[in-house]
Design an enzyme around this catalytic site. Structure first.
Site, PDB file in Angstrom:
ATOM      1  N   ARG A   1       2.391  -2.682  -0.407  1.00 47.95           N
ATOM      2  CA  ARG A   1       2.728  -1.692   0.439  1.00 47.95           C
ATOM      3  C   ARG A   1       2.308  -2.421   2.016  1.00 47.95           C
ATOM      4  O   ARG A   1       2.076  -1.662   2.838  1.00 47.95           O
ATOM      5  CB  ARG A   1       2.192  -0.502   0.347  1.00 47.95           C
ATOM      6  CG  ARG A   1       2.449   0.330  -0.959  1.00 47.95           C
ATOM      7  CD  ARG A   1       3.977   0.693  -0.808  1.00 47.95           C
ATOM      8  NE  ARG A   1       4.228   1.520  -1.957  1.00 47.95           N
ATOM      9  CZ  ARG A   1       4.434   1.332  -3.277  1.00 47.95           C
ATOM     10  NH1 ARG A   1       4.514   0.077  -3.453  1.00 47.95           N
ATOM     11  NH2 ARG A   1       5.022   2.239  -4.141  1.00 47.95           N
TER      12      ARG A   1
ATOM     13  N   SER B   1       4.207   9.073  -2.326  1.00 47.56           N
ATOM     14  CA  SER B   1       2.784   8.910  -2.452  1.00 47.56           C
ATOM     15  C   SER B   1       2.089   8.810  -1.015  1.00 47.56           C
ATOM     16  O   SER B   1       2.666   8.200   0.064  1.00 47.56           O
ATOM     17  CB  SER B   1       2.533   7.492  -3.082  1.00 47.56           C
ATOM     18  OG  SER B   1       2.985   7.342  -4.085  1.00 47.56           O
TER      19      SER B   1
ATOM     20  N   GLU C   1      -1.153   5.712   2.704  1.00 49.10           N
ATOM     21  CA  GLU C   1       0.073   4.829   2.680  1.00 49.10           C
ATOM     22  C   GLU C   1       0.957   5.309   4.022  1.00 49.10           C
ATOM     23  O   GLU C   1       1.916   4.449   4.462  1.00 49.10           O
ATOM     24  CB  GLU C   1       0.781   4.895   1.500  1.00 49.10           C
ATOM     25  CG  GLU C   1       2.002   4.101   1.177  1.00 49.10           C
ATOM     26  CD  GLU C   1       2.902   4.404   0.154  1.00 49.10           C
ATOM     27  OE1 GLU C   1       4.024   4.158   0.435  1.00 49.10           O
ATOM     28  OE2 GLU C   1       2.554   4.835  -0.764  1.00 49.10           O
TER      29      GLU C   1
HETATM   30  N1  EPU Z   1      -2.040   9.835 -12.844  1.00 45.81           N
HETATM   31  C1  EPU Z   1      -2.916  10.919 -12.790  1.00 45.81           C
HETATM   32  N2  EPU Z   1      -2.777  12.128 -12.267  1.00 45.81           N
HETATM   33  C2  EPU Z   1      -1.810  12.040 -11.385  1.00 45.81           C
HETATM   34  C3  EPU Z   1      -0.669  11.305 -11.056  1.00 45.81           C
HETATM   35  C4  EPU Z   1      -1.066  10.166 -11.541  1.00 45.81           C
HETATM   36  O1  EPU Z   1      -3.770  11.080 -13.586  1.00 45.81           O
HETATM   37  O2  EPU Z   1      -1.520  13.422 -10.774  1.00 45.81           O
HETATM   38  C5  EPU Z   1      -2.513   8.830 -13.165  1.00 45.81           C
HETATM   39  C6  EPU Z   1      -2.018   8.471 -14.652  1.00 45.81           C
HETATM   40  O3  EPU Z   1      -2.869   7.737 -15.335  1.00 45.81           O
HETATM   41  C7  EPU Z   1      -0.573   7.642 -14.454  1.00 45.81           C
HETATM   42  C8  EPU Z   1      -1.077   6.878 -13.447  1.00 45.81           C
HETATM   43  O4  EPU Z   1      -1.841   7.558 -12.645  1.00 45.81           O
HETATM   44  O5  EPU Z   1      -0.458   7.207 -15.677  1.00 45.81           O
HETATM   45  C9  EPU Z   1       0.330   6.154 -12.527  1.00 45.81           C
HETATM   46  O6  EPU Z   1       1.045   7.145 -12.250  1.00 45.81           O
HETATM   47  P1  EPU Z   1       2.663   7.082 -11.780  1.00 45.81           P
HETATM   48  O7  EPU Z   1       3.180   6.254 -12.594  1.00 45.81           O
HETATM   49  O8  EPU Z   1       3.117   8.443 -11.271  1.00 45.81           O
HETATM   50  O9  EPU Z   1       2.222   6.030 -10.502  1.00 45.81           O
HETATM   51  P2  EPU Z   1       1.485   5.918  -9.156  1.00 45.81           P
HETATM   52  O10 EPU Z   1       0.365   4.804  -9.345  1.00 45.81           O
HETATM   53  O11 EPU Z   1       0.731   7.280  -9.016  1.00 45.81           O
HETATM   54  C10 EPU Z   1       2.919   4.373  -7.734  1.00 45.81           C
HETATM   55  C11 EPU Z   1       3.735   4.251  -6.535  1.00 45.81           C
HETATM   56  C12 EPU Z   1       4.792   5.219  -6.555  1.00 45.81           C
HETATM   57  C13 EPU Z   1       5.728   4.628  -7.692  1.00 45.81           C
HETATM   58  C14 EPU Z   1       5.039   4.877  -8.805  1.00 45.81           C
HETATM   59  C15 EPU Z   1       5.837   4.363 -10.145  1.00 45.81           C
HETATM   60  C16 EPU Z   1       1.722   3.791  -5.127  1.00 45.81           C
HETATM   61  C17 EPU Z   1       0.850   4.451  -3.748  1.00 45.81           C
HETATM   62  N3  EPU Z   1       2.610   4.740  -5.587  1.00 45.81           N
HETATM   63  O12 EPU Z   1       2.417   5.657  -7.898  1.00 45.81           O
HETATM   64  O13 EPU Z   1       5.415   5.068  -5.170  1.00 45.81           O
HETATM   65  O14 EPU Z   1       6.967   5.480  -7.406  1.00 45.81           O
HETATM   66  O15 EPU Z   1       3.922   3.940  -8.826  1.00 45.81           O
HETATM   67  O16 EPU Z   1       6.124   2.982 -10.080  1.00 45.81           O
HETATM   68  O17 EPU Z   1       1.718   2.872  -5.020  1.00 45.81           O
HETATM   69  C18 EPU Z   1       5.548   5.709  -2.905  1.00 45.81           C
HETATM   70  O18 EPU Z   1       5.151   4.670  -2.618  1.00 45.81           O
HETATM   71  O19 EPU Z   1       5.904   6.655  -2.351  1.00 45.81           O
HETATM   72  C19 EPU Z   1       5.743   6.053  -4.503  1.00 45.81           C
HETATM   73  C20 EPU Z   1       6.259   7.217  -4.972  1.00 45.81           C
END
Ligand code: EPU
Length: 338
Positions: A164, A238, A334
């Site tokens: 990012r 995010s 972010e």
């Molecule tokens: N999780 C929780 N609770 C929640 C949300 C997430 O426990 O409320 C945990 C779970 O373990 C889940 C893990 O977090 O398995 C990962 O969650 P998710 O797949 O939704 O991905 P993220 O790491 O929360 C990142 C990006 C997103 C992108 C997703 C999918 C960042 C800051 N965010 O989110 O990007 O869509 O991966 O690859 O890196 C964005 O940048 O605006 C964005 C939406």
């Protein structure tokens, strides 16, 4: 080019927040961007370059000039046996560009389907999702230097991409306006279906050898099921970046929180999902006034309709403090806070 005074920015930010701009101008061509830079002393006044407005939190009126980038157009610039190079102007919708590639059978950006925002923001913050980052397909970025109005080309390396991050958020912050991005796409795509949620969707559909269209469809389904549509519920994806912490710190936390998720992200560094940390602090689905953390993804802060930017900012800071107190981890926004 018309410069408007005191314009509401509500239609121009996906949080749907009310804030006004002292001056507002729209650029429809690269030449207009150059003329704007050469004519006005843009570097001497507060300046906000706006694409889709999907990564900003407006906490107050903007006392400066907002430049809305409307540069449209996608063109093929080069082709060899394995690749096609597409150049897109920075005011195209990112998702429209992805659909253009998917329909043409060109691989590389299908995992990034449905990310809100414009092309210009893609290299700026190195957008990423479901195992892919845009840095892997960006060939070069062309930008107008604000001081001089001159066009400058940045190679992929010169963009200094990281999670990012890019040079445009640091060393060159406020110095350039991105006008086009050239992408190197594959004619024989490499399918990236490693992300758990994508695997699940493909399995449910009984797809064993997915095409890029199958990946794109799966990503769209996952995003639609988890992430709120900004047209329905104001948000900017995010809100925080996922923090990277020393392995030693992670191992200590694992003693009290054996289920803490984490992914190796460098030598002695573990990336922990901020969404999990926020959920553990009790914020998932919690409504605070006109705002809150989304019920399906705690990392996404939402505007329930009447929130002010400052209210969302206050909640973000409260969440940041809560995560720091409970886990000793600093989560950093972010989203660009204005
Ligand atoms: N999780 C929780 N609770 C929640 C949300 C997430 O426990 O409320 C945990 C779970 O373990 C889940 C893990 O977090 O398995 C990962 O969650 P998710 O797949 O939704 O991905 P993220 O790491 O929360 C990142 C990006 C997103 C992108 C997703 C999918 C960042 C800051 N965010 O989110 O990007 O869509 O991966 O690859 O890196 C964005 O940048 O605006 C964005 C939406």
């Amino acid at each position: 080019m018309v410069i408007y005074q005191n314009i509401s920015l509500k239609p121009y930010n996906t949080f749907g927040l009310e804030a006004s701009a002292s001056e507002f101008v729209e650029c429809n061509t690269i030449e207009e961007v150059q003329v704007l830079c050469a004519t006005f002393n843009l570097s001497e006044r507060p300046l906000l370059i706006l694409g889709g407005g999907s990564n900003i939190l407006l906490t107050q009126d903007f006392k400066g000039m907002v430049v809305k980038i409307n540069l449209k157009g996608i063109a093929k610039v080069k082709e060899d046996e394995e690749h096609v190079w597409l150049k897109s102007n920075s005011g195209e919708l990112w998702h429209n560009f992805v659909m253009h590639c998917v329909e043409a059978g060109l691989g590389g950006v299908e995992n990034l389907s449905l990310i809100p925002g414009y092309i210009g923001a893609a290299p700026m913050q190195n957008i990423g999702a479901y195992g892919v980052e845009v840095k892997d397909t960006v060939e070069e970025v062309i930008a107008v230097e604000i001081n001089s109005g001159k066009l400058v080309t940045f190679s992929n390396e010169a963009c200094e991409f990281a999670y990012r991050e890019s040079v445009f958020k640091h060393k060159h912050k406020g110095k350039y306006i991105i006008v086009s991005v050239t992408f190197k796409l594959k004619k024989n795509p490499t399918i990236n279906a490693q992300y758990g949620a994508i695997k699940e969707v493909l399995q449910q559909k009984g797809i064993l050898e997915p095409s890029i269209k199958d990946i794109s469809d799966a990503v769209i389904a996952i995003r639609q099921s988890k992430l709120p549509d900004p047209k329905v519920l104001g948000n900017s994806g995010s809100f925080f970046k996922n923090p990277e912490i020393p392995t030693e710190h992670y191992n200590q936390l694992k003693i009290n929180y054996p289920e803490i998720p984490g992914y190796v992200s460098g030598a002695e560094l573990i990336k922990v999902p901020a969404g999990w940390l926020i959920e553990q602090c009790g914020y998932k689905g919690k409504v605070v006034g006109n705002t809150g953390a989304h019920k399906q993804q705690a990392l996404v802060l939402v505007n329930y309709g009447e929130a002010t930017g400052y209210e969302i900012y206050r909640l973000a800071m409260e969440i940041q403090n809560s995560v720091r107190d409970k886990f000793g981890i600093l989560i950093v926004p972010e989203v660009n806070i204005i």
